[in-house]
Design an enzyme around this catalytic site. Structure first.
Site, short mmCIF file in Angstrom:
data_model
loop_
_atom_site.label_atom_id
_atom_site.label_comp_id
_atom_site.label_asym_id
_atom_site.label_seq_id
_atom_site.Cartn_x
_atom_site.Cartn_y
_atom_site.Cartn_z
N GLU A 11 0.78 -1.31 -0.04
CA GLU A 11 -0.07 -0.07 0.06
C GLU A 11 0.87 1.19 -0.08
O GLU A 11 0.58 2.34 0.80
CB GLU A 11 -1.06 -0.15 1.04
CG GLU A 11 -1.93 -0.96 1.17
CD GLU A 11 -3.18 -0.97 2.20
OE1 GLU A 11 -2.95 -0.62 3.35
OE2 GLU A 11 -4.07 -1.69 1.81
N ASP A 31 -8.50 -8.96 4.36
CA ASP A 31 -8.30 -7.95 5.31
C ASP A 31 -9.29 -7.91 6.27
O ASP A 31 -10.18 -6.99 6.18
CB ASP A 31 -8.05 -6.46 4.17
CG ASP A 31 -7.64 -5.61 5.24
OD1 ASP A 31 -7.31 -5.62 6.38
OD2 ASP A 31 -7.76 -4.31 4.29
N GLU A 83 -12.58 -2.01 12.31
CA GLU A 83 -12.60 -1.15 11.13
C GLU A 83 -13.61 -2.02 10.01
O GLU A 83 -14.50 -1.00 9.39
CB GLU A 83 -11.19 -1.44 10.23
CG GLU A 83 -11.32 -0.87 8.78
CD GLU A 83 -9.87 -1.06 7.95
OE1 GLU A 83 -9.12 -1.58 8.73
OE2 GLU A 83 -9.72 -0.60 6.99
C1 GCV Z 1 -2.37 0.74 8.62
C2 GCV Z 1 -6.17 -1.90 5.50
C3 GCV Z 1 -6.62 -0.66 6.36
C4 GCV Z 1 -5.34 0.21 6.33
C5 GCV Z 1 -4.05 -0.39 7.07
C6 GCV Z 1 -4.06 -1.77 6.39
C7 GCV Z 1 -2.73 -2.54 6.85
O1 GCV Z 1 -5.97 -1.74 4.24
O2 GCV Z 1 -7.91 -0.22 5.59
O3 GCV Z 1 -5.81 1.45 7.03
O4 GCV Z 1 -3.02 0.37 6.98
O5 GCV Z 1 -4.97 -2.46 6.08
O6 GCV Z 1 -3.21 -3.60 7.74
O7 GCV Z 1 -1.62 -2.11 7.02
#
Ligand code: GCV
Length: 691
Positions: A303, A382, A410
């Site tokens: 990411e 996720d 989340e």
């Molecule tokens: C910290 C998901 C979340 C992101 C997070 C990522 C991760 O994509 O939406 O906010 O980033 O996981 O675990 O690194």
């Protein structure tokens, strides 16, 4: 570190809820006469905790030789090596061990009751601390006539919370990425908060449920946070100083590009000697300042975070670089396996995000140094409300693994919804990747890690009932065999002190009715049958069935007029089922054998496909969405029974949030049902409105 210094335990924060450590929870300990043997910082903590409990409940505590306030001891804590030669009780307790002489380890302890005294013995000070909290949990039961001797040792060595806290307020993600409980307890607006009492109170709560490590900044490491490793290291040391008295070691998220960003080196190539020397020297300075520093946490090539791919190297090269720097000091690197292509073309059916972690990491098994812990999200995508267990967990026998959970909600209601996650985690921990005769996830993992749900909110977790998730994470990491109901009982008894409430049975039964099945209720009114997502892009709250369908993120459901689901079979799909060992590779591949709750994760099926439950997929979608909302309506009604039985502040906060949960659950029901009705054209068998 300052071993031997008497800690002053914090007064409970004036503005923070006591969570599972209100003074009432200490009644059984605080009313007794206690003696504590042993030296060291953590023994000081044990003594100070008991002293405070006694101040509140009328007991007394003595340190070492002597009788507490002139009374014979009723409770004794002792390091085995500190037992006075003539102490019969300690020796008797020790003799009751199944295998006397066998080490209790660095964190283990035994609770025994030879005669009229309850005795807690440990080899190391941390064991006494955990033993104290066990006695608090047991309450009067620890002093009953028939308390059996029991040895306690944690199942997982490191039980860690990762904070996704930013030092600066991020323009999109705010102070805490995916945080739903206010600001950070560590940082505010670019500065350390320095709220020592709050940090001590936090450490105490964590130790009381068994957590022993915390990472203090977001895995997405931005410019300011990168500096915690060097010129802002003192701020990390200050946090470590507060958490140490409760046996919690501090870890730090670092950026792989640190040598470039912080030292101006031309490269961060893991095989470059200058880079290696820089990490070695920087890490040495970290340990000079924080001798019990835990280690680094790294999100690399994921990411947008930098990583070894930029230099043509792989994750083993990257992780080993940091492990080499940490190893001489006893530290570890947690290297995350959350690596996938987030710029996928949605038209490309051959790329499957579920495959990514295995494809990147399984071939590297055996190449990681011992001080690398590859940290794997428990599911392949996720943290959805339902996913299969990640196949990576079974694919790396030559690598130490940490399994990562998400306590912050989340994708499970963002601490506005009641969603007790222990049943879900328990399923994951008990899952046996090699079938019934093989080891469980809990047995494979070296560490259990979770993304924290804590913020500076008065209730710590926003939703007061979300405290139970934090508590349950620690308890399951200590003992994955505990049932979620037992853990909830512990949490209820500590937090609400039902025994002294006007309606103890009603309080307990109502909280169980609301919470026990709340994760499954959440699953019922959100994305069906394991297909996942369908949340609003960006903030991830509330329904948006096609929100991610044509985006680059790789999270699709492929619903059309005929059917829905992702074909991940070897026969006709992405081949993901082939990443599992037997028997799951075959179970998931087979439409007949795949468990209903994961059907749409593994298969694309017509709406008329009949589930094992006997329902068609489309009717299941309608039925579960109506049922899920009814369950939330029942939660809200049940909660009203608790007016006057829980604190007014807790009552009001939960009551208000249940209103929002109900609104949101109805929105989910109506959007999901309307969507699939419009796609499929199939009416509800019971004629309910589908909009
Ligand atoms: C910290 C998901 C979340 C992101 C997070 C990522 C991760 O994509 O939406 O906010 O980033 O996981 O675990 O690194």
């Amino acid at each position: 570190m300052s071993p031997g210094t008497l800690v002053t335990p914090p007064e409970p924060c004036s503005d923070a809820h006591p969570a599972w450590l209100p003074l009432e929870a200490w009644r059984a300990v605080g009313a007794r006469h206690t003696v504590v043997y042993g030296q060291g910082l953590l023994v000081d903590t044990v003594f100070a905790e008991i002293e405070r409990a006694c101040a509140g409940h009328g007991g007394a505590v003595a340190r070492g030789i002597g009788e507490p306030a002139g009374h014979p001891a009723q409770l004794m804590f002792a390091l085995v090596k500190s037992l006075p030669p003539g102490d019969d009780l300690g020796r008797m307790a020790y003799a009751e061990l199944a295998a006397p002489g066998e080490s209790l380890g660095s964190e283990g302890f035994v609770v025994a009751r030879p005669g009229e005294v309850t005795v807690v013995l440990a080899d190391a000070p941390a064991g006494l601390l955990y033993g104290l909290f066990e006695v608090v949990r047991l309450g009067e039961a620890a002093f009953g006539p028939a308390y059996p001797v029991r040895v306690h040792r944690p199942a997982l060595g490191r039980r860690m919370l990762d904070h996704w806290d930013n030092v600066d307020v991020h323009p999109v993600m705010g102070q805490v990425e995916r945080g739903y409980a206010g600001g950070s307890i560590f940082w505010r607006d670019g500065r350390p908060r320095r709220d020592r009492a709050r940090l001590r109170a936090y450490a105490r709560l964590l130790a009381a449920c068994g957590v022993n490590a915390v990472s203090v900044n977001n895995v997405n490491v931005h410019a300011t946070e990168a500096r915690l490793l060097t010129e802002r290291l003192d701020e990390v040391a200050e946090i470590a100083d507060e958490l140490r008295a409760y046996a919690i070691r501090v870890h730090l998220s670092v950026t792989f590009a640190a040598p470039v960003i912080l030292a101006g080196l031309p490269t961060a190539d893991p095989l470059d000697d200058r880079v290696r020397a820089w990490w070695a020297e920087t890490t040495r300075r970290v340990y000079d300042r924080i001798p019990d520093f835990g280690g680094y946490l790294v999100k690399a090539d994921s990411e947008g975070q930098p990583g070894p791919f930029s230099y043509g190297r792989d994750h083993a090269d990257g992780a080993n670089l940091l492990a080499e720097a940490l190893a001489p000091h006893g530290g570890v690197v947690h290297w995350r396996a959350f690596v996938y292509n987030h710029r996928q073309d949605w038209r490309d059916r051959s790329t499957d995000r579920a495959r990514a972690a295995f494809d990147h990491f399984a071939p590297l098994d055996g190449r990681f140094l011992d001080t690398v812990i590859v940290q794997v999200k428990h599911g392949p995508i996720d943290f959805q409300a339902r996913e299969p267990v990640s196949p990576v967990i079974a694919a790396m026998p030559g690598t130490r693994l940490a399994v990562e959970f998400q306590v912050t909600q989340e994708y499970t209601g963002q601490q506005r919804h009641v969603c007790y996650l222990a049943p879900w985690w328990s399923e994951v921990l008990q899952f046996r990747p090699w079938g019934d005769d093989g080891r469980s996830v809990a047995e494979v993992a070296a560490d259990l890690v979770a993304v924290s749900n804590v913020g500076d909110d008065r209730f710590w977790t926003g939703h007061p009932l979300a405290q139970a998730n934090l508590y349950a994470f620690g308890r399951l990491a200590w003992d994955p065999g505990l049932s979620p109901e037992t853990v909830l009982d512990e949490w209820i008894d500590l937090t609400f002190d039902p025994a002294s409430s006007a309606g103890p049975a009603l309080l307990r039964s109502t909280l169980h009715e609301i919470m026990d099945d709340s994760w499954r209720s959440y699953e019922r009114y959100t994305a069906p049958l394991g297909v996942g997502f369908m949340v609003r892009p960006g903030h991830h709250y509330g329904p948006d069935v096609d929100g991610y369908e044509y985006t680059p993120w790789g999270t699709y459901h492929f619903a059309d007029r005929d059917g829905v689901g992702v074909d991940r079979t070897r026969a006709t799909g992405t081949g993901f089922t082939g990443q599992y060992p037997s028997p799951w590779a075959e179970v998931y591949e087979s439409l007949d054998n795949c468990p209903d709750e994961l059907l749409l994760f593994f298969h694309h099926v017509p709406y008329g496909h009949v589930l094992h439950s006997g329902s068609t997929v489309i009717q299941h979608i309608y039925d579960t969405h109506f049922a899920g909302v009814r369950e939330v309506e029942a939660m809200a009604r049940r909660w009203q029974r608790l007016a006057g039985l829980v604190g007014d502040d807790v009552y009001a906060r939960v009551d208000e949030l249940l209103g929002e949960q109900l609104r949101c659950a109805r929105e989910w029901r109506d959007q999901v049902n309307a969507y699939f009705h419009r796609k499929s054209g199939v009416p509800d068998a019971h004629g309910r409105p589908l909009h």
